[in-house]
Enzyme design. Structure first.
Site, mmCIF file in Angstrom:
data_model
loop_
_atom_site.group_PDB
_atom_site.id
_atom_site.type_symbol
_atom_site.label_atom_id
_atom_site.label_comp_id
_atom_site.label_asym_id
_atom_site.label_seq_id
_atom_site.Cartn_x
_atom_site.Cartn_y
_atom_site.Cartn_z
ATOM 1 N N HIS A 63 47.888 25.984 -1.191
ATOM 2 C CA HIS A 63 46.743 26.031 -0.264
ATOM 3 C C HIS A 63 45.856 26.864 -0.037
ATOM 4 C CE1 HIS A 63 47.810 26.753 4.492
ATOM 5 N NE2 HIS A 63 46.714 26.872 4.018
ATOM 6 N N ASP A 157 46.331 21.793 8.827
ATOM 7 C CA ASP A 157 46.926 23.141 8.505
ATOM 8 C C ASP A 157 45.075 23.846 9.426
ATOM 9 O OD1 ASP A 157 47.498 25.950 7.780
ATOM 10 O OD2 ASP A 157 45.559 25.853 6.868
ATOM 11 N N ASN A 283 45.312 34.420 10.220
ATOM 12 C CA ASN A 283 46.773 32.862 10.481
ATOM 13 C C ASN A 283 47.571 32.556 10.199
ATOM 14 O OD1 ASN A 283 47.838 31.093 12.222
ATOM 15 N ND2 ASN A 283 46.636 30.441 13.080
ATOM 16 N N ASP A 310 46.290 30.617 1.116
ATOM 17 C CA ASP A 310 45.690 30.399 1.642
ATOM 18 C C ASP A 310 44.391 30.528 2.032
ATOM 19 O OD1 ASP A 310 45.496 29.395 4.405
ATOM 20 O OD2 ASP A 310 46.795 30.568 5.430
ATOM 21 N N HIS A 314 35.019 32.213 4.456
ATOM 22 C CA HIS A 314 33.634 32.713 5.600
ATOM 23 C C HIS A 314 32.780 33.532 5.511
ATOM 24 C CE1 HIS A 314 37.061 30.600 8.258
ATOM 25 N NE2 HIS A 314 38.231 31.848 8.339
ATOM 26 N N GLY A 329 41.450 34.788 8.521
ATOM 27 C CA GLY A 329 41.934 33.967 6.960
ATOM 28 C C GLY A 329 40.909 35.503 6.510
#
Length: 439
Positions: A63, A157, A283, A310, A314, A329
């Site tokens: 992920h 996702d 999230n 995950d 950003h 995130g």
């Protein structure tokens, strides 16, 4: 440089503890482990002193968000691959929320090619379940499965496949080629405007609550659909005690369900949001201490199958703003092994052989990725990480190798250090330093 360019070189790794057990030497030649033993040597070989280091099969992340094409200000396949190598990874599965969305054979093949050009890790594309991740109609699942990328994991996702009929049809479709649907379990109606885990902290901070039931209700629905269809379901970033209970129940019934937990949900709680620092906005949200303990126990007893990062980069401006406007995130590739060390190994919940299972072997198996997560034995592809469990120190921006710096661990003391990463014979990290491939 592609991994195959490691061919022709010989490397002796001397005295590594294989998966935390007995120490041994490894001779790596032509991209494979040629020999395992003691006192190994070879003419002209390079030698890596691994005394005190733990050798694990190269990590596999099911992920990862690499953002390319479309969001290169946050990350690219190259920069994300470098971050992965720095964290001990040999392979990552790239989520489809790019622009254009990875919902066609052409886009997933482009991602595969970008990963091959970078060379640091194998980049395995994940295909979107629905066109544009809009949840309205199925994407080209069969075409992506038959493409050169051989996609076997499909996910929207970032968005839940909320329509039960579309979810059922997706499970039915991928069953034909042994694919798996990886669900982002988040009921959209129950989380409208949600900002932080629903509880005492969100109430005190005046932030809209994100209830645990929004995750748990979707997981409950989907395990029943997977049982009905007889297909494989994978639960992304499981985060609540109730979710652990549902997956445990489903597995006892024989449902083909697997689940992942992120490093941050193994360590961090919603208490960190009290300073409104948006590095902790994610999230699903950081949960209560009780949930952290439950997911740790679920990982330890096998209810949760794997750890997945995950990794969600950003740009700085997406986090350096008020909490409500900030993006969800965290980046996590470089820190994941160290966090698992702290949360699971130092607490006695996992041994190093278990870490190899949950961070390498099982992710590769779920994703049907051949040649990764293999035992450290003669004839196996030479993808491994050498990790120093005795090191300790603060996690800093210098530890990050991607394009974004939105890590929740900056300034936090973490154990361990990735000393070497090897991807199919190519050394990507040497003595703790990321290598410039092709230099």
């Amino acid at each position: 440089m592609t991994p195959q360019q490691g061919s022709g070189t010989v490397l002796i790794i001397r005295g590594a503890r294989l998966e935390g057990g007995d120490a041994a030497d490894l001779r790596i030649e032509d991209g494979v482990i040629a020999e395992v033993g003691h006192g190994l040597s070879a003419p002209g070989a390079s030698v890596a002193d691994a005394d005190g280091l733990i050798a694990l099969p190269g990590l596999v992340d099911l992920h990862t968000h690499l953002r390319e094409p479309g969001y290169e200000a946050s990350e690219t396949v190259l920069t994300g691959s470098r971050a992965a190598a720095a964290g001990g990874y040999a392979a990552v599965f790239a989520m489809p929320n790019t622009s254009p969305v990875a919902d066609t054979a052409g886009v997933v093949e482009q991602e595969l090619a970008l990963g091959e050009a970078a060379g640091y890790v194998h980049v395995q594309p994940i295909g979107a379940v629905t066109v544009g991740q809009r949840g309205e109609r199925l994407a080209e699942l069969g075409a992506m499965a038959d493409s050169r990328a051989r996609v076997r994991v499909f996910s929207d996702d970032g968005f839940c496949v909320w329509d039960p009929l579309i979810m059922r049809r997706a499970l039915e479709y991928v069953k034909a080629f042994d694919g798996v649907i990886a669900q982002h379990a988040q009921d959209p109606r129950l989380t409208e405007g949600a900002q932080l885990n629903e509880g005492a902290v969100s109430a005190e901070l005046g932030l809209a609550g994100w209830p645990a039931v929004a995750e748990e209700s979707i997981i409950a629905r989907d395990v029943l659909l997977a049982e009905h269809v007889g297909s494989r379901l994978h639960v992304c970033h499981l985060s609540t005690a109730g979710s652990v209970d549902i997956v445990r129940w489903a597995k006892k019934r024989g449902v083909h369900v697997t689940a992942e937990v992120t490093p941050h949900h193994l360590l961090l709680t919603d208490e960190l949001a009290r300073g409104y620092d948006a590095r902790f906005k994610v999230n699903p949200p950081l949960r209560r201490e009780e949930d952290v303990q439950a997911v740790r126990e679920g990982l330890a007893d096998g209810t949760i199958d794997i750890v997945a990062t995950d990794h969600a980069p950003h740009p700085a401006e997406a986090k350096a703003c008020e909490w409500q406007a900030a993006a969800n995130g965290m980046v996590g590739l470089e820190s994941s092994l160290r966090v698992v060390h702290q949360a699971m190994v130092e607490t006695g919940l996992l041994e190093w052989a278990d870490v190899a299972r949950v961070m390498s072997r099982t992710p590769a198996r779920i994703g049907r990725l051949d040649g990764y997560g293999t035992p450290l034995e003669p004839g196996a592809p030479a993808s491994l990480v050498l990790y120093d469990p005795s090191a300790t120190g603060p996690f800093t921006a210098a530890d990050l190798r991607g394009r974004s710096v939105n890590s929740p661990y900056l300034g936090r003391e973490l154990p361990g250090s990735v000393r070497w990463t090897i991807h199919r014979g190519a050394v990507t990290v040497r003595d703790g330093e990321l290598q410039e491939l092709g230099a």
